[in-house]
Design a protein around this motif. Structure first.
Motif, short mmCIF file in Angstrom:
data_model
loop_
_atom_site.label_atom_id
_atom_site.label_comp_id
_atom_site.label_asym_id
_atom_site.label_seq_id
_atom_site.Cartn_x
_atom_site.Cartn_y
_atom_site.Cartn_z
N ILE A 169 74.03 1.90 -14.66
CA ILE A 169 74.80 1.33 -13.48
C ILE A 169 74.63 -0.13 -13.25
CG2 ILE A 169 74.91 1.36 -11.08
CD1 ILE A 169 74.78 4.41 -10.98
N ILE A 170 73.11 -0.43 -13.45
CA ILE A 170 72.89 -1.92 -13.59
C ILE A 170 73.46 -2.68 -14.82
CG2 ILE A 170 70.80 -3.47 -13.75
CD1 ILE A 170 68.80 -1.31 -12.62
N GLY A 171 73.45 -1.73 -16.22
CA GLY A 171 74.08 -2.56 -17.16
C GLY A 171 75.46 -2.80 -17.06
N ASN B 14 76.24 -5.74 -22.25
CA ASN B 14 76.57 -4.43 -22.83
C ASN B 14 77.15 -3.55 -21.55
OD1 ASN B 14 76.90 -2.68 -24.86
ND2 ASN B 14 75.04 -1.63 -24.25
N ALA B 15 78.05 -4.21 -21.00
CA ALA B 15 78.81 -3.50 -19.81
C ALA B 15 79.64 -2.39 -20.32
CB ALA B 15 79.77 -4.54 -18.99
N GLY B 16 80.49 -2.79 -21.48
CA GLY B 16 81.15 -1.86 -22.27
C GLY B 16 80.47 -0.69 -22.64
N PHE C 213 79.65 1.55 -19.60
CA PHE C 213 80.77 2.62 -18.92
C PHE C 213 80.96 3.73 -20.07
CE2 PHE C 213 82.34 -1.25 -16.68
CZ PHE C 213 82.78 -0.68 -15.44
N SER C 214 80.67 3.66 -21.37
CA SER C 214 80.77 4.61 -22.33
C SER C 214 79.65 5.69 -21.77
CB SER C 214 81.04 4.36 -23.68
OG SER C 214 79.56 3.79 -24.09
N HIS C 215 78.40 5.09 -21.66
CA HIS C 215 77.27 6.08 -21.18
C HIS C 215 77.55 6.88 -20.16
CE1 HIS C 215 74.47 2.92 -23.25
NE2 HIS C 215 75.22 3.53 -24.10
N LEU C 216 78.35 6.24 -19.05
CA LEU C 216 78.67 7.00 -17.83
C LEU C 216 79.95 8.07 -18.05
CD1 LEU C 216 78.32 4.00 -15.21
CD2 LEU C 216 76.84 5.92 -15.46
N GLY C 217 80.69 7.64 -18.97
CA GLY C 217 81.78 8.46 -19.23
C GLY C 217 81.06 9.93 -19.85
N GLY C 218 80.17 9.72 -20.73
CA GLY C 218 79.54 10.92 -21.42
C GLY C 218 78.81 11.57 -20.19
N SER C 219 78.10 10.80 -19.59
CA SER C 219 77.46 11.50 -18.18
C SER C 219 78.16 12.39 -17.37
CB SER C 219 76.54 10.52 -17.61
OG SER C 219 75.61 9.74 -18.38
N LEU C 220 79.23 11.76 -16.97
CA LEU C 220 80.21 12.40 -16.16
C LEU C 220 80.65 13.53 -16.44
CD1 LEU C 220 81.72 12.13 -13.52
CD2 LEU C 220 83.50 11.01 -14.60
N PHE C 221 80.87 13.61 -17.92
CA PHE C 221 81.37 14.80 -18.52
C PHE C 221 80.41 16.15 -18.41
CE2 PHE C 221 80.99 17.50 -22.33
CZ PHE C 221 82.35 18.23 -22.23
N GLY C 222 79.38 15.49 -18.98
CA GLY C 222 78.13 16.57 -19.01
C GLY C 222 77.75 17.27 -17.38
N PHE C 223 77.79 16.31 -16.48
CA PHE C 223 77.79 16.87 -15.24
C PHE C 223 78.87 17.79 -14.68
CE2 PHE C 223 78.77 16.21 -10.65
CZ PHE C 223 77.61 16.91 -10.29
N PHE D 147 83.80 11.41 -26.72
CA PHE D 147 85.34 11.15 -26.50
C PHE D 147 85.56 10.56 -25.03
CE2 PHE D 147 89.36 12.83 -24.43
CZ PHE D 147 90.02 12.37 -25.14
N PHE D 148 84.86 11.33 -24.16
CA PHE D 148 85.19 10.52 -22.58
C PHE D 148 84.48 9.37 -22.28
CE2 PHE D 148 86.37 15.02 -21.84
CZ PHE D 148 87.38 15.07 -21.17
N GLY D 149 83.58 9.24 -23.13
CA GLY D 149 82.73 7.72 -23.18
C GLY D 149 83.75 6.86 -23.72
N GLY D 150 84.27 7.07 -24.84
CA GLY D 150 85.25 6.25 -25.34
C GLY D 150 86.59 6.01 -24.31
N VAL D 151 86.92 6.86 -23.73
CA VAL D 151 88.21 6.74 -23.05
C VAL D 151 87.69 6.02 -21.79
CG1 VAL D 151 89.46 7.89 -21.26
CG2 VAL D 151 89.01 8.89 -23.27
N LEU D 152 86.62 6.02 -21.13
CA LEU D 152 86.20 5.23 -19.93
C LEU D 152 86.12 3.71 -20.70
CD1 LEU D 152 85.74 5.39 -17.15
CD2 LEU D 152 83.24 5.56 -17.51
N PHE D 153 85.37 3.51 -21.65
CA PHE D 153 85.23 2.27 -22.43
C PHE D 153 86.53 1.58 -22.41
CE2 PHE D 153 85.66 -0.33 -26.44
CZ PHE D 153 84.64 -1.36 -25.99
N ILE D 154 87.76 2.07 -22.95
CA ILE D 154 88.83 1.48 -23.16
C ILE D 154 89.53 1.21 -21.74
CG2 ILE D 154 91.05 1.73 -24.08
CD1 ILE D 154 90.06 3.50 -26.14
#
Length: 283
Positions: free
Chosen positions: A181-183, A188-190, A193-203, A113-120
């Motif tokens: 971050i490099i990506g 596949n920048a979008g 961003f979704s990966h980082l959204g999921g990572s941020l939630f987990g952290f 969910f949070f990965g999708g939010v950051l993607f949009i």
């Protein structure tokens, strides 16, 4: 027992990680069949991808709000699926050693969910994406939440990697995040961003839980209550009297030391005496 019945049995008796893998593989197989069928009618857009992938346009998302979760069960191709499922298998099975099945599912879904939010948000805000039309699929955001979550929970836990040796979990998490971050400036920048959204939630979630010792102890207690541990029960001598207040304080200090040791190095590093003591307190 035939093949189908065997699969049904394995699904029912499997862990939440195994069930997630079965679901992702089944959906991918259905997607391939529909693609094959539609190609006979010269239709390019797969119906499953069309209705369940996440669009970068907010107005499109409003028309199919379920896509904020459903995109996490779709994959672009076989390599994409295999890489994600192998990663989910290893990090997920490590995760459920310290968290419950329900928490694991929540991490996967909320990370998605949070990965999708950051993607949009990224597609709407950054000029890099102007003039582009893209859709998001893949379980990577949910997997990132699980991976970064367990890495935050016990960063000094060591995994043995063939040909390399023992590597601390936070090293692997740092490499994972570095690639994302490099990506951010890649094709596949979008997705990054979704990966980082999921990572941020987990952290953020694990970091908040770990600072609350009461909740932290409840998680450890749940671990002992859901697994059969061959630990001996320790009995106190009836002839020895102790001050209840003093005993409680000493026990709490010992519990805190053991929990800190688990968070840094993992449950397997405890001595037999420490395991017995913690099991007794959990009861």
């Amino acid at each position: 027992m035939n093949f189908i019945q065997n699969l049904k049995h394995k699904y029912k008796t499997g862990s939440i990680i195994e069930k997630l893998i079965y679901i992702n593989v089944t959906i991918f197989a259905c997607t391939l069949l529909i693609t094959l069928f539609q190609s006979l009618y010269q239709q390019e857009q797969n119906l499953i991808v069309q209705w369940f992938s996440l669009d970068d346009n907010f107005s499109e998302f409003i028309g199919k709000p379920w896509s904020i979760i459903s995109y996490g069960f779709l994959h672009a191709n076989f390599i994409h699926l295999i890489f994600n499922m192998i990663t989910l298998y290893f990090v997920g099975n490590l995760f459920i050693q310290y968290f419950t099945q329900k928490q694991t599912l929540n991490f996967y879904l909320l990370g998605t969910f949070f990965g999708g939010v950051l993607f949009i948000l990224s597609q709407s805000y950054f000029p890099l994406f102007e003039g582009r039309n893209s859709t998001l699929v893949g379980a990577s955001a949910g997997i990132s939440a699980i991976f970064i979550g367990i890495s935050t929970y016990m960063p000094n836990y060591e995994l043995k990697i063939r040909f390399i040796g023992f590597v601390k979990l936070w090293y692997l998490a740092a490499i994972w995040l570095t690639f994302d971050i490099i990506g951010l400036v890649g094709p596949n920048a979008g997705g990054s961003f979704s990966h980082l959204g999921g990572s941020l939630f987990g952290f953020l979630y694990v970091n908040q839980v770990s600072t609350k010792k009461t909740r932290f102890f409840e998680i450890i207690s749940a671990l002992f209550n859901t697994k059969k541990n061959n630990l001996k029960t320790v009995y106190k001598s009836a002839n020895k009297k102790e001050d209840p207040r003093k005993s409680k304080g000493v026990h709490q200090e010992k519990i805190d030391r053991i929990l800190d040791k688990i968070s840094k190095s993992g449950y397997d590093t405890l001595t037999q005496t420490e395991k017995e003591f913690l099991f007794k307190q959990g009861k």
